[in-house]
Design an enzyme around this catalytic site. Sequence first.
Site, PDB file in Angstrom:
ATOM      1  N   GLU A   1       1.010  -1.234  -0.171  1.00  9.00           N
ATOM      2  CA  GLU A   1       0.108  -0.078   0.132  1.00  9.00           C
ATOM      3  C   GLU A   1       0.913   1.309   0.053  1.00  9.00           C
ATOM      4  O   GLU A   1       1.574   1.298   1.021  1.00  9.00           O
ATOM      5  CB  GLU A   1      -0.845  -0.056   1.372  1.00  9.00           C
ATOM      6  CG  GLU A   1      -2.137   0.957   1.192  1.00  9.00           C
ATOM      7  CD  GLU A   1      -1.474   2.274   1.833  1.00  9.00           C
ATOM      8  OE1 GLU A   1      -0.976   3.129   1.246  1.00  9.00           O
ATOM      9  OE2 GLU A   1      -2.018   2.371   3.027  1.00  9.00           O
TER      10      GLU A   1
ATOM     11  N   CYS B   1      -2.205   8.201   4.589  1.00  3.76           N
ATOM     12  CA  CYS B   1      -2.269   7.844   3.290  1.00  3.76           C
ATOM     13  C   CYS B   1      -3.485   8.298   2.665  1.00  3.76           C
ATOM     14  O   CYS B   1      -3.485   8.358   1.528  1.00  3.76           O
ATOM     15  CB  CYS B   1      -1.885   6.173   3.267  1.00  3.76           C
ATOM     16  SG  CYS B   1      -2.686   5.414   4.458  1.00  3.76           S
TER      17      CYS B   1
HETATM   18  P1  NAP Z   1       9.789   3.874   3.257  1.00  4.05           P
HETATM   19  O1  NAP Z   1      10.707   4.636   3.132  1.00  4.05           O
HETATM   20  O2  NAP Z   1       8.823   3.472   2.055  1.00  4.05           O
HETATM   21  O3  NAP Z   1      10.184   2.661   4.365  1.00  4.05           O
HETATM   22  C1  NAP Z   1       8.964   1.629   4.789  1.00  4.05           C
HETATM   23  C2  NAP Z   1       9.919   0.515   5.097  1.00  4.05           C
HETATM   24  O4  NAP Z   1      10.283  -0.281   4.033  1.00  4.05           O
HETATM   25  C3  NAP Z   1      11.120   0.610   5.999  1.00  4.05           C
HETATM   26  O5  NAP Z   1      11.087  -0.623   6.942  1.00  4.05           O
HETATM   27  C4  NAP Z   1      12.061   0.534   5.107  1.00  4.05           C
HETATM   28  O6  NAP Z   1      13.580   0.211   5.418  1.00  4.05           O
HETATM   29  C5  NAP Z   1      11.422  -0.193   3.904  1.00  4.05           C
HETATM   30  N1  NAP Z   1      12.357  -0.048   2.465  1.00  4.05           N
HETATM   31  C6  NAP Z   1      12.153   1.217   1.926  1.00  4.05           C
HETATM   32  N2  NAP Z   1      12.804   0.970   0.774  1.00  4.05           N
HETATM   33  C7  NAP Z   1      13.230  -0.068   0.685  1.00  4.05           C
HETATM   34  C8  NAP Z   1      13.894  -0.768  -0.212  1.00  4.05           C
HETATM   35  N3  NAP Z   1      14.416  -0.397  -1.473  1.00  4.05           N
HETATM   36  N4  NAP Z   1      14.557  -2.187   0.091  1.00  4.05           N
HETATM   37  C9  NAP Z   1      14.258  -2.781   1.202  1.00  4.05           C
HETATM   38  N5  NAP Z   1      13.546  -2.058   2.120  1.00  4.05           N
HETATM   39  C10 NAP Z   1      13.023  -0.874   1.873  1.00  4.05           C
HETATM   40  O7  NAP Z   1       8.671   4.818   4.134  1.00  4.05           O
HETATM   41  P2  NAP Z   1       8.722   5.838   5.116  1.00  4.05           P
HETATM   42  O8  NAP Z   1      10.139   5.747   5.700  1.00  4.05           O
HETATM   43  O9  NAP Z   1       7.735   5.635   6.279  1.00  4.05           O
HETATM   44  O10 NAP Z   1       8.414   7.368   4.770  1.00  4.05           O
HETATM   45  C11 NAP Z   1       9.120   7.630   3.501  1.00  4.05           C
HETATM   46  C12 NAP Z   1       7.767   8.248   2.498  1.00  4.05           C
HETATM   47  O11 NAP Z   1       6.777   7.257   2.390  1.00  4.05           O
HETATM   48  C13 NAP Z   1       7.179   9.465   3.081  1.00  4.05           C
HETATM   49  O12 NAP Z   1       7.901  10.676   2.767  1.00  4.05           O
HETATM   50  C14 NAP Z   1       6.121   9.530   2.318  1.00  4.05           C
HETATM   51  O13 NAP Z   1       5.965   9.834   1.250  1.00  4.05           O
HETATM   52  C15 NAP Z   1       5.696   7.732   2.191  1.00  4.05           C
HETATM   53  N6  NAP Z   1       4.544   7.173   3.222  1.00  4.05           N
HETATM   54  C16 NAP Z   1       3.555   6.718   2.655  1.00  4.05           C
HETATM   55  C17 NAP Z   1       2.743   6.105   3.658  1.00  4.05           C
HETATM   56  C18 NAP Z   1       1.409   5.645   3.103  1.00  4.05           C
HETATM   57  O14 NAP Z   1       0.508   5.706   3.784  1.00  4.05           O
HETATM   58  N7  NAP Z   1       1.199   5.241   1.952  1.00  4.05           N
HETATM   59  C19 NAP Z   1       2.731   6.001   5.009  1.00  4.05           C
HETATM   60  C20 NAP Z   1       4.072   6.653   5.334  1.00  4.05           C
HETATM   61  C21 NAP Z   1       4.958   7.021   4.529  1.00  4.05           C
HETATM   62  P3  NAP Z   1      14.489   1.207   6.134  1.00  4.05           P
HETATM   63  O15 NAP Z   1      13.776   1.589   7.237  1.00  4.05           O
HETATM   64  O16 NAP Z   1      15.397   0.144   6.481  1.00  4.05           O
HETATM   65  O17 NAP Z   1      14.625   2.057   5.179  1.00  4.05           O
END
Ligand code: NAP
Length: 514
Positions: A251, A288
């Site tokens: 998601e 989200c």
């Molecule tokens: P994220 O960067 O997507 O990270 C979420 C999880 O996925 C973390 O455990 C991260 O690991 C892992 N992950 C991310 N990229 C990966 C990859 N290439 N390979 C392996 N594991 C990976 O999300 P976030 O830190 O919560 O927030 C970053 C951005 O996501 C926000 O600025 C926002 O735009 C978006 N976001 C969207 C929602 C939604 O509801 N859809 C919710 C929160 C955030 P690590 O911790 O080890 O990096």
Amino acid sequence: MISKDTFQAINPVDNTILADTFANATPKEIDEVVEKATNAFTAYRKKTNAEKAHFLEQIGIEIANLGDALINRCHLETALPIARLLGERGRTINQLNLFASYLREGSWVDARIDTAIPDRAPLPRPDIRHILIPLGPVAVFGASNFPLAFSTAGGDTASALAAGCPVIVKTHEAHPGTSQMMSNAIYKAIKTCNMPEGTFALIQGNSKKIGAALVQHSGIKAVGFTGSFAGGKALFDYANARPEPIPVFAEMGSTNPVFILPEMLKNDAAVIAAGLAQSITMGVGQFCTNPGLVFLHENIDNIPFYEELQAKFSVIAAGTMLTPNIKKMYDKGALETQETNQIEVLAKGETSTLINNATAQLFKTTSQHFNANPSLAEENFGPSSIIVEASSKEAILKHASDLQGHLTATVFGTSNDLLAYKELFDILELKVGRILINNYPTGVEVCHAMVHGGPFPATTAPNSTSVGTGAIERFVRPVCYQNYPEALLPDALKNANPLHIFRLVNGEITTAKC
Ligand code: NAP
């Protein structure tokens, strides 16, 4: 000092490093937890619905037993207000209990029975029976913005455990202490309920390599994820590149378009402005389902609406975002909207010099400018939104047709408006997982009928929901038994219907025996 193999959480209020050090999982540890989960699956998948229901309820009890310590740690790691976290804890426990009641009712296994017709001509029909069975160990990636309800013991974990799948959670680096406490609650419930060791495991880590290794491990059979598009798509690609590809239920958020129709805007400008300002900015916009795009008609009557929005935004306090990175990305997105895409700032909230504080911002542009700058359609996670003024009904419908997949679409209209824009709903139905009329999209009810999903890029699996009891269907697959003797059939498919569940028997839904 944070060493290479350990990490500590950061308090986003002042970027101080919090107590407690967490070790990044090693490849050997990942192997071990997946092996334990694989072994646990053999016994866990055979647990009855009642046993799994009791287990889920016990997890809820153990979470409640964590008391204020959980809430206080989570507040330090996320800066989310205590009241919000108390509500989220209640939601997390209710979610576990809802899955428990769904299991107890039992009909979710989708039992279908076509009894044999031995004398059918030209060929006899054999006895054929269908049921859903769990996929195997599931990897779950928790969300930063819901550290309780969409994280360690959140919706993905609850639905996978309900389905009969062991779960391995890769913690979110922003709240490792919260994750550790929540996983301790699950470990206690495993012991109390005599569930197999390995039914649940948490792996800590602040390196993308850890998540990648987990998804690539041959013992993992499905993935649940909530987070960024980049993260979800990366995990989806890893899963598809495996020798044995596996489903990824990512998601990845969306901009959740809102359409405000003309008569409603004229009649109820103040009410809609107040509701919209609140929906865009609540929780510092970190939902989200936050509305990031608003489409309406260019009209002289819009002026009171804009004035009301300006008044509401002007008193919205700046708020601390979840992580320094999320704050950095929000500012970058807002700057790009304003400077690169040359968009007017219609309304602004209070500013703050405090670290990681975000200011609410509302932008306004025309259809033509929006169409010429495709990046404006992308999510900027945080308390901001863009109003797009269209010159005609056709232009509004064109904006709807041009949408990519989103979690939600919202329409505000009088009954006259809704009839006049009937076509809009046919378009939106193909674009989103949930359509709302005269409601705000923030706030996702955990219930049986909820859909929190949608076509790509909102998710990687448009035929699924990550909220509500329908989420269990992500972690099962249908299996069919042909010409099985009664003694070998699972209880759900036995002739006498000992579980008293609803079944599709020869095309009729019934609880009767067959
Ligand atoms: P994220 O960067 O997507 O990270 C979420 C999880 O996925 C973390 O455990 C991260 O690991 C892992 N992950 C991310 N990229 C990966 C990859 N290439 N390979 C392996 N594991 C990976 O999300 P976030 O830190 O919560 O927030 C970053 C951005 O996501 C926000 O600025 C926002 O735009 C978006 N976001 C969207 C929602 C939604 O509801 N859809 C919710 C929160 C955030 P690590 O911790 O080890 O990096």
